[in-house]
Design a protein around this motif. Sequence first.
Motif, PDB file in Angstrom:
ATOM      1  N   ILE A   1      13.961  31.942  -2.602  1.00 59.15           N
ATOM      2  CA  ILE A   1      13.546  30.536  -2.556  1.00 59.15           C
ATOM      3  C   ILE A   1      12.422  30.275  -3.566  1.00 59.15           C
ATOM      4  N   VAL A   2      12.483  29.074  -4.190  1.00 59.50           N
ATOM      5  CA  VAL A   2      11.465  28.656  -5.149  1.00 59.50           C
ATOM      6  C   VAL A   2      10.374  27.864  -4.435  1.00 59.50           C
ATOM      7  N   GLN A   3      10.753  27.112  -3.422  1.00 62.58           N
ATOM      8  CA  GLN A   3       9.772  26.375  -2.635  1.00 62.58           C
ATOM      9  C   GLN A   3      10.327  26.115  -1.235  1.00 62.58           C
ATOM     10  N   LEU A   4       9.443  25.840  -0.316  1.00 63.15           N
ATOM     11  CA  LEU A   4       9.825  25.509   1.049  1.00 63.15           C
ATOM     12  C   LEU A   4       9.890  24.000   1.196  1.00 63.15           C
ATOM     13  N   PRO A   5      10.821  23.472   1.985  1.00 64.03           N
ATOM     14  CA  PRO A   5      10.925  22.020   2.131  1.00 64.03           C
ATOM     15  C   PRO A   5       9.721  21.446   2.879  1.00 64.03           C
ATOM     16  N   GLU A   6       9.342  20.237   2.535  1.00 62.37           N
ATOM     17  CA  GLU A   6       8.239  19.575   3.235  1.00 62.37           C
ATOM     18  C   GLU A   6       8.566  19.382   4.712  1.00 62.37           C
ATOM     19  N   SER A   7       9.866  19.306   5.046  1.00 66.67           N
ATOM     20  CA  SER A   7      10.260  19.105   6.441  1.00 66.67           C
ATOM     21  C   SER A   7       9.850  20.268   7.327  1.00 66.67           C
ATOM     22  N   LEU A   8       9.612  21.436   6.734  1.00 65.59           N
ATOM     23  CA  LEU A   8       9.179  22.583   7.529  1.00 65.59           C
ATOM     24  C   LEU A   8       7.842  22.295   8.214  1.00 65.59           C
ATOM     25  N   CYS A   9       7.062  21.390   7.637  1.00 64.48           N
ATOM     26  CA  CYS A   9       5.746  21.060   8.194  1.00 64.48           C
ATOM     27  C   CYS A   9       5.840  20.250   9.478  1.00 64.48           C
ATOM     28  N   GLU A  10       7.059  19.907   9.899  1.00 64.90           N
ATOM     29  CA  GLU A  10       7.247  19.224  11.175  1.00 64.90           C
ATOM     30  C   GLU A  10       7.449  20.199  12.331  1.00 64.90           C
ATOM     31  N   LEU A  11       7.407  21.495  12.034  1.00 66.82           N
ATOM     32  CA  LEU A  11       7.526  22.515  13.097  1.00 66.82           C
ATOM     33  C   LEU A  11       6.145  22.745  13.692  1.00 66.82           C
ATOM     34  N   TYR A  12       5.694  21.789  14.499  1.00 68.94           N
ATOM     35  CA  TYR A  12       4.316  21.779  14.972  1.00 68.94           C
ATOM     36  C   TYR A  12       3.967  22.976  15.858  1.00 68.94           C
ATOM     37  N   ASN A  13       4.978  23.606  16.451  1.00 67.40           N
ATOM     38  CA  ASN A  13       4.716  24.748  17.342  1.00 67.40           C
ATOM     39  C   ASN A  13       4.638  26.076  16.600  1.00 67.40           C
ATOM     40  N   LEU A  14       4.927  26.077  15.306  1.00 62.30           N
ATOM     41  CA  LEU A  14       4.985  27.320  14.542  1.00 62.30           C
ATOM     42  C   LEU A  14       3.618  28.008  14.523  1.00 62.30           C
ATOM     43  N   HIS A  15       3.596  29.293  14.937  1.00 60.69           N
ATOM     44  CA  HIS A  15       2.331  30.031  14.869  1.00 60.69           C
ATOM     45  C   HIS A  15       2.379  31.181  13.865  1.00 60.69           C
ATOM     46  N   THR A  16       3.596  31.595  13.424  1.00 59.40           N
ATOM     47  CA  THR A  16       3.708  32.680  12.452  1.00 59.40           C
ATOM     48  C   THR A  16       4.749  32.318  11.403  1.00 59.40           C
ATOM     49  N   LEU A  17       4.340  32.333  10.140  1.00 60.79           N
ATOM     50  CA  LEU A  17       5.252  32.106   9.014  1.00 60.79           C
ATOM     51  C   LEU A  17       5.134  33.293   8.070  1.00 60.79           C
ATOM     52  N   VAL A  18       6.260  33.983   7.851  1.00 63.44           N
ATOM     53  CA  VAL A  18       6.278  35.189   7.025  1.00 63.44           C
ATOM     54  C   VAL A  18       7.160  34.937   5.812  1.00 63.44           C
ATOM     55  N   ILE A  19       6.574  35.052   4.618  1.00 62.47           N
ATOM     56  CA  ILE A  19       7.340  34.884   3.371  1.00 62.47           C
ATOM     57  C   ILE A  19       7.053  36.058   2.432  1.00 62.47           C
ATOM     58  N   ILE A  20       6.852  37.224   2.989  1.00 60.45           N
ATOM     59  CA  ILE A  20       6.515  38.414   2.205  1.00 60.45           C
ATOM     60  C   ILE A  20       7.602  38.701   1.162  1.00 60.45           C
ATOM     61  N   GLY A  21       7.199  38.969  -0.067  1.00 59.12           N
ATOM     62  CA  GLY A  21       8.140  39.376  -1.098  1.00 59.12           C
ATOM     63  C   GLY A  21       9.045  38.282  -1.615  1.00 59.12           C
ATOM     64  N   CYS A  22       8.704  37.027  -1.386  1.00 58.46           N
ATOM     65  CA  CYS A  22       9.471  35.922  -1.974  1.00 58.46           C
ATOM     66  C   CYS A  22       8.942  35.709  -3.396  1.00 58.46           C
ATOM     67  N   PHE A  23       9.439  36.547  -4.328  1.00 54.41           N
ATOM     68  CA  PHE A  23       8.875  36.610  -5.670  1.00 54.41           C
ATOM     69  C   PHE A  23       9.016  35.296  -6.439  1.00 54.41           C
TER      70      PHE A  23
END
Length: 626
Positions: free
Chosen positions: A281-303
Amino acid sequence: MRKNWSLFTKLALFERPSHELEEIGREIVKKCKGLPLATKTIGRLLQCKRTRDEWQRVLDSELWEFEEIEKGLFSPLMLSYYDLPSIIRRCFSYCAIFPKDYNIDKVDLIRLWMAQGYLELEKHAKLETIGEECFDHLATRSFLQEFVKYEDVISGYKMHDIVHDFALFLSNGECLAIEVNIGDKDPFINSSNKNVRHLMLKVNKGVSFPMSICSVKSLRSLLMISDDRDYNALSGDVLQNLCKLTCLRSLKFPKCRVEEIPKDIKKLIHLRYLDLSLQNIVQLPESLCELYNLHTLVIIGCFSIVELPQGIGKLVNLRRLKNNDCVGLLYIPKEIEKLTGLQTLSEFVISSEGDNDSKACSLEGLKFLNNLEGSLTIRGLGFVKIASDGKINQVLTNKENLTRLTLLFHKLKRIDRRSFQLITTGGGISCEDYELVLEALLPPPKLEVLEIEYYRGNTFPSTWITSLTKLKSLFLRNVSNCENLHPLGKLPSLERLYIFSMNNVKKVDNVFWGMESGTSSSSSSSYFFPKLEKLEFWHMNECEEWDNNIAKKGEDKEHIKFMPCLATLRIVSCHKLKALPDSLLQGIALKELNIFACNILRERYKEGTGEDWHKISHIPKIQIDN
């Protein structure tokens, strides 16, 4: 039976011999039917039982009559299981989601428990702390067993096959691990799997994703795993359909070569744990910011990822952003400043445009994130142009729970997707600016590991390096302009020191030891690097001398100790270095000496023919290249 009794006594009767308890204990061991795991489990259970009545209740329990697979081995497991608090029982049964022989990561498992709401918040205690206690309790009872250790740190656990069967039994079909191979039927065509709530899925190379999984609307955990770097890509249709699983709390699909996350991910409103590691992935969608309950986001190695969503400040419950090795990331969005509860931020990236980038969080903005803990990397410090105004002086000082800090004065940029070739870039600021920036970045007091890379100042900070009394490991890499090493010998807790490519250093002198030349020692004991165990010099291309003539100038040589705990000394590619200090080579603690690509040292210490071979021949392990 004798071996089982010996095992039992070590666990249950340790340091409290009792005739009454021994009599009951022998009856309990008989019920374990000679099975070591059963004996160990019961022994662990009775460790915390102190009275005869408590032991008698275990002996008289009706659960011994429980007969299931493995000749009733579930009986002692049941006894230990029902002795656990309900919160820990729930956490254990979730472990059935892992396949047999799976290497369980402690931290990840606790995050998954949190995502499912299994950990109940107590006064003055974090959920992570409660999770640690639950995990340790299961390990103490032998439900989880140590598997991988590295330098005395446990990095992995496993479940015994019988314990895994027991967990599956308890989960009552809600937990399932499936591996899909070529020719296998779609696993969820079978209605018997419709009760699954927590699924770990391995889809091997050449196999299409089983789309029937998307019909299990009550799924709360979907964890995909793969051993193959070339794992089949998830198509857009698959991801779009996964967004219909609106009950999901945990979603993990690393190594799937995903290039775009669908905007409909916002439908997963209950999602708390999202792992997108090693995607394209080059970028994450802005809609992801509507996941208000999210406590862990892992994007390790997304070069390939170049930016994070601008609205990241909406993720008010986010506690962990793991973005290590996102080498193409250009900056961290300014809205990160709103996430004052953030506990993990793997890398903070400074924009190459400096304060002119209105979308980027400045280095000064880090001061709002004082709950950060564990490890933090700051990348792109070479682009910070103003440090003399005092604005960044308190950026790190108040982060009391940081234990590892990496300061990178360069940035990494990916230039070729296929070759994974990387280039480093730095700012055009002066040596003085580098020095001002590093001086201002006073680390927190509990720091244990510090790394500094591509620093171009002429000197190190005079005020704070020697104040790091808790520091255990120090790495200095590609520090090109410094001509002298700092007085590191004063660090009281330092155990490991690694110095790479400090090409302007010509002499390791008394400044390095922590005493200026010409200063005499007192008659009392003087220790330099009192706890250092491992020392490595790499690519010190101009270094010719390593001097420790403090002892010659001191008033009482016998009371001066140089690195008394040094066990490993490694010298690599120091072509001009003429000799090593005798005081180190003669140290009784030295167990290993490695000399590679050092022409002069090779000849000086060569076995049999070297003039100083006799000075190192007593060292147990010596490696000198030919």
